[in-house]
Design an enzyme around this catalytic site. Structure first.
Site, short mmCIF file in Angstrom:
data_model
loop_
_atom_site.label_atom_id
_atom_site.label_comp_id
_atom_site.label_asym_id
_atom_site.label_seq_id
_atom_site.Cartn_x
_atom_site.Cartn_y
_atom_site.Cartn_z
N SER A 28 0.73 -1.19 0.05
CA SER A 28 -0.05 0.01 0.05
C SER A 28 0.78 1.25 -0.06
O SER A 28 2.04 1.25 0.13
CB SER A 28 -0.84 -0.01 1.15
OG SER A 28 0.05 0.30 2.51
N LYS A 29 0.16 2.26 -0.01
CA LYS A 29 0.97 3.70 -0.05
C LYS A 29 1.94 3.82 0.97
O LYS A 29 2.92 4.65 1.09
CB LYS A 29 -0.13 4.81 0.19
CG LYS A 29 -0.44 5.59 -1.34
CD LYS A 29 -1.19 6.60 -1.14
CE LYS A 29 -1.71 7.17 -2.29
NZ LYS A 29 -0.74 7.94 -3.28
N ARG A 30 1.64 2.95 2.27
CA ARG A 30 2.17 3.11 3.45
C ARG A 30 3.58 2.82 3.32
O ARG A 30 4.59 3.07 3.76
CB ARG A 30 1.48 2.32 4.40
CG ARG A 30 1.75 2.34 5.64
CD ARG A 30 0.56 1.48 6.59
NE ARG A 30 0.08 0.19 5.82
CZ ARG A 30 0.69 -1.01 6.19
NH1 ARG A 30 1.89 -0.87 7.20
NH2 ARG A 30 0.36 -2.06 5.53
N HIS A 31 3.74 1.67 2.25
CA HIS A 31 5.28 1.24 2.04
C HIS A 31 6.00 2.13 0.76
O HIS A 31 6.86 1.71 0.32
CB HIS A 31 4.93 -0.13 1.52
CG HIS A 31 4.18 -1.18 2.30
ND1 HIS A 31 3.28 -1.73 2.05
CD2 HIS A 31 4.78 -1.38 3.47
CE1 HIS A 31 2.73 -2.46 3.08
NE2 HIS A 31 3.75 -2.31 3.98
N GLY A 32 5.29 3.12 0.58
CA GLY A 32 5.85 4.27 -0.38
C GLY A 32 5.46 3.96 -1.82
O GLY A 32 6.00 4.32 -2.60
#
Ligand code: GLU
Length: 488
Positions: free
Chosen positions: A247-251
């Site tokens: 997800s975005k959380r992982h960049g």
């Protein structure tokens, strides 16, 4: 001209921006096509009218172009091929391989809930399977709309060899009669994908493993239509370093966002190629032509790949340092311009000079811009930690004043002259060179780290340097009276 009969396609639905997972699929198709001198096709699966948009289509095409994944055919749009799907459905109805289903969504929902309560997955009951022509006519005359279902023999065994996942086996009874055309007349994915892959002569279907479970259904459609079945290669899932869904959380953002963050297409292509594929145990850096030469579906792994943004940053840094310098400079300038800097006002030689200072030090253009902002902005912005560490210290004002005096007396603002003058000053004051350089650096850059101080001074120029030192001294007086008292 293609030298082989290999034809592959990338078939995104334009319902969102092109994300890391999808673009990896595009890349593997492209590499496979180029390695085999085959054909790479782009097909937009845009039959979901409510969710598809031209803006997303444009973003997908822009992303592929930017990464250099050139297509040989397309873009084709499924929304422009509806007649083809209707013909296929009608062929299946005529041959008795499909039937009209008049069940209402409410009825189906009730059935679904009943089955769920029993802990079972939904399988269509087959209620409309044996409607007589008269019954069908009657229902149609009443204006009741029908979907179309494929007639599935629950005992039929479907076996296929996936190039990545090996032998996959399933009985059709696991899913039962499934819809191939909705009651609004639009085809479902499982029908349209087969009709198109056949019409486009696709030899290898390469896509994410989330479609592994759709493949048996599609094979039944191939069989019912009498089409030759292509080969399948499903690509492993991509996870974040914490092994959770990416997800975005992982960049992991869209390709265009990575572009906006100043990543190089060369690095992204190299990085994505290694998400699920490796030519050997050690090689990391591979040029585009090497990737094409070495790529093979046989070396694609079944286990989930891990998207690690720190690896992408590392790889990007590598490409920053190793692509031709002028190329990096040109792209950096373009990046600065799109980030809102009026680059046209800057002297080109000066601009190239400051970029050269940062090429070795930055992992992407966003970082480079961050490091060079103090050159481009009229005013310097101080980082609080830098101020605390080096400005709010004893005797700093005195030293900055001495530096200003020394520099303003200097005619020659080149690096060697600056070095000589400032080292001389440190000696005269009897202080370590660092005691002069650290506060000076913060005063003129706002930060504790920068390119070499003499380069910074040189490129900032005498006038701006003196202005900034002056500003820093005022800032110190304003923010700390005790410091002001120490000024002789
Ligand atoms: N439109 C489908 C997707 O984006 C295509 C899947 C396929 O390649 O068959 O997932």
């Amino acid at each position: 001209m293609p030298k082989s009969n290999i034809r592959v396609r990338f078939a995104p639905s334009p319902t969102g921006a092109l994300h890391v997972g999808s673009v990896r699929t595009a890349l593997f198709n492209w590499l496979f096509a180029r390695h085999n001198q085959g054909v790479f096709i782009l097909r937009l699966e845009d039959t979901d009218v409510a969710r598809s948009s031209q803006e997303f289509t444009r973003q997908i095409i822009d992303s592929l172009n930017w990464l250099g994944l050139d297509t040989d055919e397309g873009p084709y749009f499924q929304s422009q091929r509806l007649e083809l799907y209707r013909q296929a459905v009608s062929q299946l109805l005529i041959s008795g391989r499909a039937y009209k289903c008049f069940c209402t969504p409410e009825e189906l929902d009730a059935q679904r809930q009943r089955l769920r309560a029993e802990g079972k997955a939904f399988i269509y009951s087959g209620k409309c399977r044996s409607l007589s022509p008269e019954q069908i006519k009657d229902l149609e005359q009443k204006g009741i709309k029908s979907a179309v279902r494929l007639k599935v023999d629950p005992d039929e065994m479907i076996t296929f060899e996936d190039i990545v996942f090996g032998t996959i086996q399933m009985t059709a009874g696991k899913f039962g009669d499934f819809i191939i055309q909705r009651s609004d007349g639009l085809p479902t994915y499982n029908l349209a994908v087969v009709v198109d892959d056949h019409a486009m002569g696709i030899t290898h279907v390469i896509r994410g493993d989330d479609h592994l479970s759709n493949t048996p259904k599609q094979i039944l459609v191939y069989r019912a239509l009498g089409y030759e079945i292509p080969q399948f290669a499903h690509l492993p899932l991509i996870l974040g370093p914490d092994r959770t869904r990416l997800s975005k959380r992982h960049g992991a953002t869209s390709v265009l966002e990575l572009k906006d963050q100043g990543f190089l297409p060369e690095a992204i292509v190299n990085f994505l190629a290694l998400l699920g594929w490796a030519p050997d145990e050690t090689t990391q850096i591979m040029s585009r032509s090497e990737l094409i030469r070495r790529f093979s579906l046989k070396q694609v792994s079944r286990s989930a790949a891990v998207f690690d943004i720190t690896k992408l940053l590392w790889m990007n840094g590598y490409y920053m340092r190793n692509l031709p310098q002028q190329e990096i400079i040109n792209r950096a300038i373009e990046f600065f311009a799109t980030s809102g800097y009026d680059i046209a006002r800057c002297d080109r030689t000066w601009l190239e000079g400051i970029i050269r200072l940062e090429i070795e030090r930055s992992k992407n253009f966003a970082e480079m811009l961050e490091h060079l902002r103090f050159f481009l902005d009229e005013e310097v912005r101080y980082e609080q930690s830098a101020v605390d560490k080096h400005l709010k210290k004893e005797n700093v004002d005195l030293r900055l004043r001495k530096v200003a005096e020394t520099l303003s007396a200097l005619e020659d603002f080149t690096q060697p002259a600056l070095e000589k003058a400032l080292r001389g000053l440190a000696e005269n004051l009897g202080v370590k060179f660092g005691h002069i350089v650290h506060p000076l650096r913060v005063a003129i850059t706002g930060r504790t780290a920068s390119p070499g101080i003499f380069d910074v001074l040189h490129f900032l120029g005498k006038e701006r340097t003196l202005k900034r030192i002056q500003f820093a001294r005022q800032f110190l007086i304003k923010s700390d009276d005790s410091n002001a008292e120490m000024t002789p």
